[in-house]
Write an enzyme that holds these catalytic residues in place. Structure first.
Site, short mmCIF file in Angstrom:
data_model
loop_
_atom_site.label_atom_id
_atom_site.label_comp_id
_atom_site.label_asym_id
_atom_site.label_seq_id
_atom_site.Cartn_x
_atom_site.Cartn_y
_atom_site.Cartn_z
N ASN A 210 0.80 -1.19 -0.07
CA ASN A 210 0.01 0.05 0.00
C ASN A 210 0.76 1.34 -0.19
O ASN A 210 2.08 1.02 0.01
CB ASN A 210 -1.08 -0.22 1.55
CG ASN A 210 -0.27 -0.21 2.54
OD1 ASN A 210 0.73 0.72 2.87
ND2 ASN A 210 -0.27 -1.28 3.27
N ASP A 279 -3.81 -6.38 5.22
CA ASP A 279 -4.89 -7.11 5.71
C ASP A 279 -4.72 -8.63 5.28
O ASP A 279 -4.89 -9.54 6.26
CB ASP A 279 -6.36 -6.78 5.57
CG ASP A 279 -6.47 -5.37 6.10
OD1 ASP A 279 -6.12 -5.23 7.47
OD2 ASP A 279 -7.13 -4.39 5.64
O1 C5P Z 1 -8.26 -2.97 11.26
P1 C5P Z 1 -7.41 -2.02 10.78
O2 C5P Z 1 -6.50 -2.35 9.71
O3 C5P Z 1 -8.26 -0.99 10.13
O4 C5P Z 1 -6.83 -1.18 11.96
C1 C5P Z 1 -5.84 -0.37 11.80
C2 C5P Z 1 -4.85 -0.47 13.21
O5 C5P Z 1 -4.51 -1.89 13.24
C3 C5P Z 1 -3.58 0.20 12.92
O6 C5P Z 1 -3.27 0.56 14.29
C4 C5P Z 1 -2.67 -0.90 12.39
O7 C5P Z 1 -1.34 -0.61 12.64
C5 C5P Z 1 -3.34 -2.14 13.38
N1 C5P Z 1 -3.28 -3.20 12.47
C6 C5P Z 1 -2.32 -4.37 13.06
N2 C5P Z 1 -2.14 -5.65 12.45
C7 C5P Z 1 -2.86 -5.69 11.16
C8 C5P Z 1 -3.86 -4.85 10.81
C9 C5P Z 1 -3.93 -3.85 11.32
O8 C5P Z 1 -1.50 -4.07 13.91
N3 C5P Z 1 -2.78 -7.12 10.75
#
Ligand code: C5P
Length: 402
Positions: A210, A279
């Protein structure tokens, strides 16, 4: 609590019998958390060897002004910029006079001239030399220029005299040096920060990633280090320079970031997840470059582990901060989504921003955020990421103390 945590002290050693105590000064400054570099005058080297000072400080000792090799390694201007504070212990009567006159006749005096950092001196000389009107006049002139004068103490002198002029003890020099700084709001704390994107391999040459630049996480790491924290930055692939005073660990994939973050977060005080972790990752990574053939191709993906949730679920859980990057007018609004993340991931704080506005977030130098916690939220309008990082660190440090 180490009161000189992350501070860089340049210790100047000039010629006098008290120079034998400079070795102990290095130790006491280090005990307080400082990184120490030593610059010595020729006189200083007559009383204690540069080798001793090098072994104790763990850094090469600087003695020469006109040595091309030494200047190429770390020149006098660089040294003057490096130092957060210059402490001269012992400071001889001769060197004090040099300072008063603004001389740049050797390396140490030149560094003092060039530096904008606070300067402290611990005078050490025979009582008669100290009491001499010239020395007293010089000391007053230095005080007038905001030079900090540590001591001297009174007592028995190496020459047999008794009176003022003894260098104060190394413990006291370290303590007075620490007093020149406000104690950092995160001194004594360990902070772990994730930053940047991750890359999820498809084959040896392709990956899914990304647009995260890592700027926000790097700015947070710098601000945490500045506030005195032992700071670990776990960074995905970015084109930023590793911040000084920060242990930077480079990772590529989400799973690598997960392993590194969990190992570092165990026992830390504060964890900030600013990385834009992918993700999903391809279920299968082809060992060979995938050849172009069919008109369409499908890559099957599997969810990556959630790093910040795993840290928040640790038994010895740090204060855990997450980020929420949302596009504008996400259904229910930014706060609604951030609050959802706060609860779902069991976080203490979520910093939310609108990534659809190209002037903030992801690749830009500015950011505008909404800081969401259990009790309420606070909007911080568009501001440079470094300034924002400092504001966030102050807020988080207050919450940690509370
Ligand atoms: O679920 P989402 O990606 O929107 O959440 C964002 C937060 O979760 C950010 O703080 C990101 O660094 C963290 N995150 C994480 N591990 C993942 C996905 C997101 O630590 N696999």
């Amino acid at each position: 609590m180490p009161s000189l945590a992350n501070k860089r002290v340049l210790l100047g050693v000039t010629g006098g019998i008290a120079a034998y105590k400079s070795a102990e000064v290095v130790r006491r400054l280090q005990d307080s958390g400082a990184t120490v570099r030593v610059a010595m005058t020729k006189g200083g080297t007559e009383f204690i060897t540069p080798l001793t000072m090098q072994a104790l400080s763990g850094n090469p000792v600087h003695t020469e002004l006109l040595d091309t090799e030494a200047e190429a390694a770390m020149g006098h201007i660089e040294l003057s910029r490096w130092a957060d504070v210059i402490v001269i212990a012992p400071a001889s009567a001769d060197f004090i006079a040099k300072l008063v006159n603004g001389e740049g006749s050797d390396l140490l005096s030149t560094i003092c001239l060039a530096s904008r950092s606070p300067l402290a001196i611990a005078p050490a000389m025979n009582q008669g030399m100290w009491r001499n009107a010239s020395t007293q006049h010089n000391i007053e002139r230095l005080r007038g220029r905001s030079v900090h004068i540590f001591g001297p103490a009174e007592g028995e002198q190496a020459c047999g005299d008794v009176g003022p002029g003894r260098m104060i003890e190394p413990d006291d020099i370290a303590e007075l040096t620490a007093d020149l700084f406000e104690t950092g709001s995160l001194a004594g704390k360990k902070v772990v920060i994730t930053a940047g994107p991750t890359r999820e391999a498809i084959d040896p040459v392709r990956y899914i990633s990304n647009h995260s630049s890592g700027k926000m996480g790097y700015a947070l790491a710098e601000a945490a280090a500045e506030a005195g924290a032992e700071t670990v930055l776990i960074s995905g692939p970015v084109s930023l320079k590793a911040p000084e005073r920060v242990k930077t660990l480079s990772v590529t994939s989400a799973r690598e970031m997960y392993d590194t973050a969990l190992a570092e977060a165990n026992g830390c005080d504060l964890f900030i997840a600013s990385a834009a972790v992918a993700d999903y990752r391809p279920i299968q990574v082809s060992e060979k470059k995938i050849k172009k053939s069919a008109d369409t191709m499908t890559i099957e993906l599997v969810k990556n582990p959630d790093i910040v949730s795993a840290v928040a679920a640790l038994q010895k859980r740090p204060f855990t901060v997450g980020f929420a990057a949302e596009t504008a007018n996400a259904e229910g609004g930014l706060e609604h989504h951030a609050r959802g993340k706060l609860e779902r991931k069991n976080l203490d704080l979520v910093i939310a921003n609108d990534v659809s506005d190209r002037t903030i977030g992801f690749n830009s130098n500015d950011n505008a955020v909404l800081v969401v916690e259990g009790q309420g939220s606070e909007a911080i309008p568009k501001i440079n990421k470094s300034i924002l990082a400092r504001q966030l660190v102050v807020k988080i440090a207050n919450m940690l103390q509370g």
